[in-house]
Design a protein around this motif. Structure first.
Motif, PDB file in Angstrom:
ATOM      1  N   HIS A  18     -55.693 -10.153  19.957  1.00  0.00           N
ATOM      2  CA  HIS A  18     -56.703 -11.204  19.869  1.00  0.00           C
ATOM      3  C   HIS A  18     -56.126 -12.495  20.437  1.00  0.00           C
ATOM      4  O   HIS A  18     -54.905 -12.630  20.557  1.00  0.00           O
ATOM      5  CB  HIS A  18     -57.159 -11.437  18.434  1.00  0.00           C
ATOM      6  N   LEU A  19     -57.016 -13.446  20.734  1.00  0.00           N
ATOM      7  CA  LEU A  19     -56.609 -14.691  21.387  1.00  0.00           C
ATOM      8  C   LEU A  19     -56.821 -15.900  20.483  1.00  0.00           C
ATOM      9  O   LEU A  19     -57.750 -15.931  19.676  1.00  0.00           O
ATOM     10  CB  LEU A  19     -57.389 -14.883  22.690  1.00  0.00           C
ATOM     11  N   ARG A  20     -55.946 -16.884  20.663  1.00  0.00           N
ATOM     12  CA  ARG A  20     -56.009 -18.149  19.939  1.00  0.00           C
ATOM     13  C   ARG A  20     -55.919 -19.281  20.960  1.00  0.00           C
ATOM     14  O   ARG A  20     -55.167 -19.194  21.932  1.00  0.00           O
ATOM     15  CB  ARG A  20     -54.858 -18.277  18.937  1.00  0.00           C
ATOM     16  N   ARG A  21     -56.648 -20.360  20.691  1.00  0.00           N
ATOM     17  CA  ARG A  21     -56.702 -21.505  21.596  1.00  0.00           C
ATOM     18  C   ARG A  21     -56.117 -22.726  20.903  1.00  0.00           C
ATOM     19  O   ARG A  21     -56.521 -23.083  19.798  1.00  0.00           O
ATOM     20  CB  ARG A  21     -58.151 -21.771  21.953  1.00  0.00           C
ATOM     21  N   HIS A  51     -54.239 -24.545  25.496  1.00  0.00           N
ATOM     22  CA  HIS A  51     -53.465 -23.348  25.830  1.00  0.00           C
ATOM     23  C   HIS A  51     -54.035 -22.131  25.107  1.00  0.00           C
ATOM     24  O   HIS A  51     -54.268 -22.177  23.896  1.00  0.00           O
ATOM     25  CB  HIS A  51     -52.002 -23.543  25.430  1.00  0.00           C
ATOM     26  N   VAL A  52     -54.277 -21.060  25.834  1.00  0.00           N
ATOM     27  CA  VAL A  52     -54.744 -19.810  25.226  1.00  0.00           C
ATOM     28  C   VAL A  52     -53.554 -18.873  25.137  1.00  0.00           C
ATOM     29  O   VAL A  52     -52.887 -18.582  26.137  1.00  0.00           O
ATOM     30  CB  VAL A  52     -55.893 -19.172  26.040  1.00  0.00           C
ATOM     31  N   GLY A  53     -53.265 -18.427  23.911  1.00  0.00           N
ATOM     32  CA  GLY A  53     -52.149 -17.522  23.666  1.00  0.00           C
ATOM     33  C   GLY A  53     -52.594 -16.365  22.792  1.00  0.00           C
ATOM     34  O   GLY A  53     -53.655 -16.401  22.172  1.00  0.00           O
ATOM     35  N   CYS A  54     -51.765 -15.338  22.734  1.00  0.00           N
ATOM     36  CA  CYS A  54     -52.086 -14.158  21.938  1.00  0.00           C
ATOM     37  C   CYS A  54     -51.683 -14.353  20.480  1.00  0.00           C
ATOM     38  O   CYS A  54     -50.756 -15.100  20.161  1.00  0.00           O
ATOM     39  CB  CYS A  54     -51.452 -12.915  22.538  1.00  0.00           C
ATOM     40  N   CYS A  55     -52.382 -13.657  19.590  1.00  0.00           N
ATOM     41  CA  CYS A  55     -52.191 -13.791  18.143  1.00  0.00           C
ATOM     42  C   CYS A  55     -50.892 -13.132  17.672  1.00  0.00           C
ATOM     43  O   CYS A  55     -50.212 -12.430  18.426  1.00  0.00           O
ATOM     44  CB  CYS A  55     -53.380 -13.183  17.420  1.00  0.00           C
ATOM     45  N   ASP A  56     -50.594 -13.338  16.402  1.00  0.00           N
ATOM     46  CA  ASP A  56     -49.368 -12.782  15.834  1.00  0.00           C
ATOM     47  C   ASP A  56     -49.402 -11.269  15.655  1.00  0.00           C
ATOM     48  O   ASP A  56     -48.372 -10.660  15.398  1.00  0.00           O
ATOM     49  CB  ASP A  56     -49.049 -13.450  14.497  1.00  0.00           C
ATOM     50  N   SER A  57     -50.548 -10.635  15.779  1.00  0.00           N
ATOM     51  CA  SER A  57     -50.607  -9.178  15.773  1.00  0.00           C
ATOM     52  C   SER A  57     -50.320  -8.598  17.145  1.00  0.00           C
ATOM     53  O   SER A  57     -50.099  -7.404  17.281  1.00  0.00           O
ATOM     54  CB  SER A  57     -51.985  -8.698  15.301  1.00  0.00           C
ATOM     55  N   SER A  58     -50.331  -9.437  18.153  1.00  0.00           N
ATOM     56  CA  SER A  58     -50.034  -9.014  19.526  1.00  0.00           C
ATOM     57  C   SER A  58     -48.529  -8.849  19.700  1.00  0.00           C
ATOM     58  O   SER A  58     -47.741  -9.472  18.972  1.00  0.00           O
ATOM     59  CB  SER A  58     -50.546 -10.060  20.516  1.00  0.00           C
ATOM     60  N   PRO A  59     -48.104  -8.049  20.653  1.00  0.00           N
ATOM     61  CA  PRO A  59     -46.672  -7.816  20.825  1.00  0.00           C
ATOM     62  C   PRO A  59     -45.851  -9.086  21.082  1.00  0.00           C
ATOM     63  O   PRO A  59     -44.748  -9.221  20.571  1.00  0.00           O
ATOM     64  CB  PRO A  59     -46.597  -6.879  22.032  1.00  0.00           C
ATOM     65  N   ALA A  60     -46.372 -10.037  21.832  1.00  0.00           N
ATOM     66  CA  ALA A  60     -45.559 -11.190  22.234  1.00  0.00           C
ATOM     67  C   ALA A  60     -45.774 -12.451  21.404  1.00  0.00           C
ATOM     68  O   ALA A  60     -44.968 -13.373  21.489  1.00  0.00           O
ATOM     69  CB  ALA A  60     -45.801 -11.499  23.712  1.00  0.00           C
ATOM     70  N   ARG A  61     -46.831 -12.552  20.649  1.00  0.00           N
ATOM     71  CA  ARG A  61     -47.067 -13.683  19.737  1.00  0.00           C
ATOM     72  C   ARG A  61     -46.965 -15.034  20.444  1.00  0.00           C
ATOM     73  O   ARG A  61     -46.339 -15.963  19.963  1.00  0.00           O
ATOM     74  CB  ARG A  61     -46.106 -13.606  18.562  1.00  0.00           C
ATOM     75  N   HIS A  62     -47.638 -15.166  21.587  1.00  0.00           N
ATOM     76  CA  HIS A  62     -47.509 -16.378  22.394  1.00  0.00           C
ATOM     77  C   HIS A  62     -48.145 -17.625  21.771  1.00  0.00           C
ATOM     78  O   HIS A  62     -47.697 -18.735  22.053  1.00  0.00           O
ATOM     79  CB  HIS A  62     -48.069 -16.145  23.798  1.00  0.00           C
ATOM     80  N   ALA A  63     -49.170 -17.486  20.932  1.00  0.00           N
ATOM     81  CA  ALA A  63     -49.749 -18.673  20.292  1.00  0.00           C
ATOM     82  C   ALA A  63     -48.725 -19.320  19.362  1.00  0.00           C
ATOM     83  O   ALA A  63     -48.565 -20.545  19.363  1.00  0.00           O
ATOM     84  CB  ALA A  63     -51.030 -18.320  19.540  1.00  0.00           C
ATOM     85  N   THR A  64     -48.013 -18.518  18.590  1.00  0.00           N
ATOM     86  CA  THR A  64     -46.972 -19.051  17.718  1.00  0.00           C
ATOM     87  C   THR A  64     -45.833 -19.645  18.539  1.00  0.00           C
ATOM     88  O   THR A  64     -45.300 -20.714  18.204  1.00  0.00           O
ATOM     89  CB  THR A  64     -46.431 -17.960  16.776  1.00  0.00           C
ATOM     90  N   ALA A  65     -45.452 -18.990  19.627  1.00  0.00           N
ATOM     91  CA  ALA A  65     -44.399 -19.519  20.499  1.00  0.00           C
ATOM     92  C   ALA A  65     -44.813 -20.872  21.072  1.00  0.00           C
ATOM     93  O   ALA A  65     -43.979 -21.784  21.182  1.00  0.00           O
ATOM     94  CB  ALA A  65     -44.095 -18.533  21.617  1.00  0.00           C
TER      95      ALA A  65
END
Length: 116
Positions: free
Chosen positions: A30-33, A39-53
């Motif tokens: 899932h995506l987070r903005r 910035h649009v990043g992937c959620c913490d359930s995603s492999p890379a957790r880019h929103a948290t990063a």
């Protein structure tokens, strides 16, 4: 609320998918903005957790779900969920025809095993 509060209602989303996953050929659940810079990043359930990063790299604490039909916000700094908040610049989600997980063609067949 203002940019100082972690919101900039004029900041447009960075794209229709996770910026880093798009650049690296990855995929997301899932995506987070980011409510401050878009910035649009992937959620913490995603492999890379880019929103948290993104939060750790920038200090921007607030994200809004970037999923169709969802309006909630998450505050990484306080671990708080907010059911609503200020209106951000459109669009308010990825395109409805974009699958979750996504993007189409890059999600592994065993994606559910990798959920966190």
């Amino acid at each position: 609320m203002t940019q100082a509060d972690g919101f900039d209602p004029t900041a447009a989303p960075s794209g229709t998918g996770c910026a880093e996953c798009e650049a690296s050929g990855g995929w997301w659940f899932h995506l987070r903005r980011c409510a401050q810079c878009g910035h649009v990043g992937c959620c913490d359930s995603s492999p890379a957790r880019h929103a948290t990063a993104h939060f750790h790299a920038t200090g921007h604490p607030l994200v809004q779900s970037y999923e169709p039909g969802e309006e909630w916000f998450w505050n990484f700094a306080t671990d708080e969920l907010f059911e609503s908040g200020p209106a951000l610049a459109p669009p308010h989600s990825h395109p409805e025809d974009q699958p979750a997980p996504g993007p189409a063609g890059r999600v592994p067949a065993d994606w559910a095993r990798t959920l966190r």
